[in-house]
Design an enzyme around this catalytic site. Structure first.
Site, PDB file in Angstrom:
ATOM      1  N   LYS A 121       0.087   4.274  -0.346  1.00 51.86           N
ATOM      2  CA  LYS A 121      -0.560   5.476   0.205  1.00 51.86           C
ATOM      3  C   LYS A 121      -0.359   6.653  -0.754  1.00 51.86           C
ATOM      4  O   LYS A 121      -0.348   6.453  -1.960  1.00 51.86           O
ATOM      5  CB  LYS A 121      -0.044   5.761   1.622  1.00 51.86           C
ATOM      6  N   ASN A 170       0.866  -1.183   0.000  1.00 49.46           N
ATOM      7  CA  ASN A 170       0.000   0.000   0.000  1.00 49.46           C
ATOM      8  C   ASN A 170       0.899   1.228   0.000  1.00 49.46           C
ATOM      9  O   ASN A 170       1.502   1.569   1.020  1.00 49.46           O
ATOM     10  CB  ASN A 170      -0.887  -0.028   1.262  1.00 49.46           C
ATOM     11  N   GLY A 190       2.919   2.028  10.649  1.00 48.24           N
ATOM     12  CA  GLY A 190       3.851   3.128  10.469  1.00 48.24           C
ATOM     13  C   GLY A 190       4.616   3.506  11.720  1.00 48.24           C
ATOM     14  O   GLY A 190       5.235   4.569  11.778  1.00 48.24           O
ATOM     15  N   HIS A 248      -9.190   0.824   5.358  1.00 46.03           N
ATOM     16  CA  HIS A 248      -7.876   1.047   5.973  1.00 46.03           C
ATOM     17  C   HIS A 248      -8.043   1.985   7.178  1.00 46.03           C
ATOM     18  O   HIS A 248      -8.872   2.898   7.151  1.00 46.03           O
ATOM     19  CB  HIS A 248      -6.922   1.658   4.947  1.00 46.03           C
ATOM     20  N   GLU A 258      -6.413   4.406   8.171  1.00 40.98           N
ATOM     21  CA  GLU A 258      -6.268   5.850   7.869  1.00 40.98           C
ATOM     22  C   GLU A 258      -7.571   6.400   7.288  1.00 40.98           C
ATOM     23  O   GLU A 258      -7.929   7.561   7.548  1.00 40.98           O
ATOM     24  CB  GLU A 258      -5.078   6.069   6.916  1.00 40.98           C
ATOM     25  N   SER A 308       3.898  -2.437  10.249  1.00 40.91           N
ATOM     26  CA  SER A 308       5.355  -2.471  10.406  1.00 40.91           C
ATOM     27  C   SER A 308       5.967  -3.810  10.009  1.00 40.91           C
ATOM     28  O   SER A 308       6.899  -4.292  10.663  1.00 40.91           O
ATOM     29  CB  SER A 308       5.743  -2.077  11.838  1.00 40.91           C
ATOM     30  N   GLU A 324      -4.841  -5.317  10.816  1.00 42.97           N
ATOM     31  CA  GLU A 324      -3.830  -4.273  10.948  1.00 42.97           C
ATOM     32  C   GLU A 324      -4.047  -3.511  12.254  1.00 42.97           C
ATOM     33  O   GLU A 324      -4.834  -2.553  12.296  1.00 42.97           O
ATOM     34  CB  GLU A 324      -3.931  -3.282   9.784  1.00 42.97           C
TER      35      GLU A 324
HETATM   36  C1  PEP Z   1      -0.438   0.033   6.197  1.00 39.25           C
HETATM   37  O1  PEP Z   1      -0.554   1.235   6.075  1.00 39.25           O
HETATM   38  O2  PEP Z   1      -1.323  -0.735   5.772  1.00 39.25           O
HETATM   39  C2  PEP Z   1       0.744  -0.467   6.866  1.00 39.25           C
HETATM   40  C3  PEP Z   1       0.742  -1.689   7.293  1.00 39.25           C
HETATM   41  O3  PEP Z   1       1.782   0.435   7.020  1.00 39.25           O
HETATM   42  P1  PEP Z   1       3.250   0.082   7.601  1.00 39.25           P
HETATM   43  O4  PEP Z   1       3.713  -1.204   6.943  1.00 39.25           O
HETATM   44  O5  PEP Z   1       4.091   1.240   7.200  1.00 39.25           O
HETATM   45  O6  PEP Z   1       3.101  -0.085   9.061  1.00 39.25           O
END
Ligand code: PEP
Length: 256
Positions: A15, A13, A178, A100, A102, A218, A172
């Site tokens: 973003k 992803n 992040g 998601h 976000e 992460s 998630e």
């Molecule tokens: C995400 O935004 O779906 C995500 C898992 O981000 P990150 O891998 O940067 O934690």
């Protein structure tokens, strides 16, 4: 529950990152790095909307699938700034990420809206990647499984078993996105097993055995193998580490 062999799926992803030239360079590099892996693992990239068309052309014949990062639930109309599911299908998307964290946190997406988006994705012939996950406060209040159950139930409302069997769910934890702080393999496995158990209760063992559940938060080259080695972890949804071909390819390799 029926035992099923689920093909692992690793999705990046991006973003709101990468210009079109940068996106083209990234997939060129990535394509070369995953070429030798054959079809043992499904690899998906979710670039910004504006890069979908050029990537669709550049990726013709490549073992890399495209995903949208979100879509509206209506097919067309007066929804300034929105993109519909049929539009994404036309650009070669096989998947669309919905729900998601976000989107939920910054843009107010509700469980009901996530459900409507997933329905639009399905109706347009694509597969939703449905994200769920608890905040740190919810985990600390021992609410993780209740929150995730509410989100999964809401997202799947009105779907039949045959739909859900082909879906991708992504667990998630919000506190892991992040932050560099991933869930431990045991924490991920606990929630993934609970989600699969819920799908079995809502549908049947066959469906629960087939639905794929990614972990996201992460994921990096150095923790991917352990997370992906868990029995109910069927892949990864990767944010930051998907922006460099070498880092993402290492995660894909860990899934093979
Ligand atoms: C995400 O935004 O779906 C995500 C898992 O981000 P990150 O891998 O940067 O934690």
């Amino acid at each position: 529950m029926a035992t099923a062999r689920r093909r692992k799926i690793v999705a990046g992803n991006w973003k709101m990152n990468k210009t079109v030239p940068e996106a083209l360079a990234l997939v060129r590099d990535l394509r070369a790095q995953v070429a030798s892996l054959g079809d043992t693992v499904e690899v998906v990239v979710a670039p910004p909307f504006v890069a979908l068309q050029p990537l669709h052309v550049a990726l013709e014949g490549a073992p890399l699938a495209l995903a949208g990062q979100n879509c509206h639930w209506e097919s067309s109309g007066a929804f300034t700034g929105e993109i519909s599911a049929p539009m994404l299908a036309e650009l070669g998307c096989a998947y669309v990420i919905v729900g998601h964290s976000e989107r939920r946190q910054l843009f107010g997406d509700t469980d009901a809206q996530v459900n409507k988006r997933a329905k639009a994705v399905r109706a347009a012939g694509m597969t939703p990647i449905i994200c769920v996950g608890e905040t740190l406060a919810e985990r600390e209040a021992d609410q993780t499984l209740a929150v995730v159950e509410r989100q999964v139930r809401g997202a799947l409302e009105g779907f039949e078993a045959k739909d859900v069997a082909s879906f991708v769910l992504a667990y998630e934890p919000v506190w892991a996105i992040g932050t560099g702080r991933n869930a431990t393999a045991a924490q991920a496995q606990e929630v993934h097993a609970a989600i699969r158990g819920l799908v079995e209760r809502l549908y049947d063992g066959e469906t629960a055995g087939r639905v794929r559940i990614q972990y996201g938060g992460s994921v990096k080259a150095d923790n991917a193998a352990e997370l992906l080695g868990q029995p109910d972890v069927d892949g990864a949804l990767v944010g930051g580490a998907s922006l460099k071909a070498g880092d993402f390819a290492a995660i894909v390799k860990a899934a093979t």
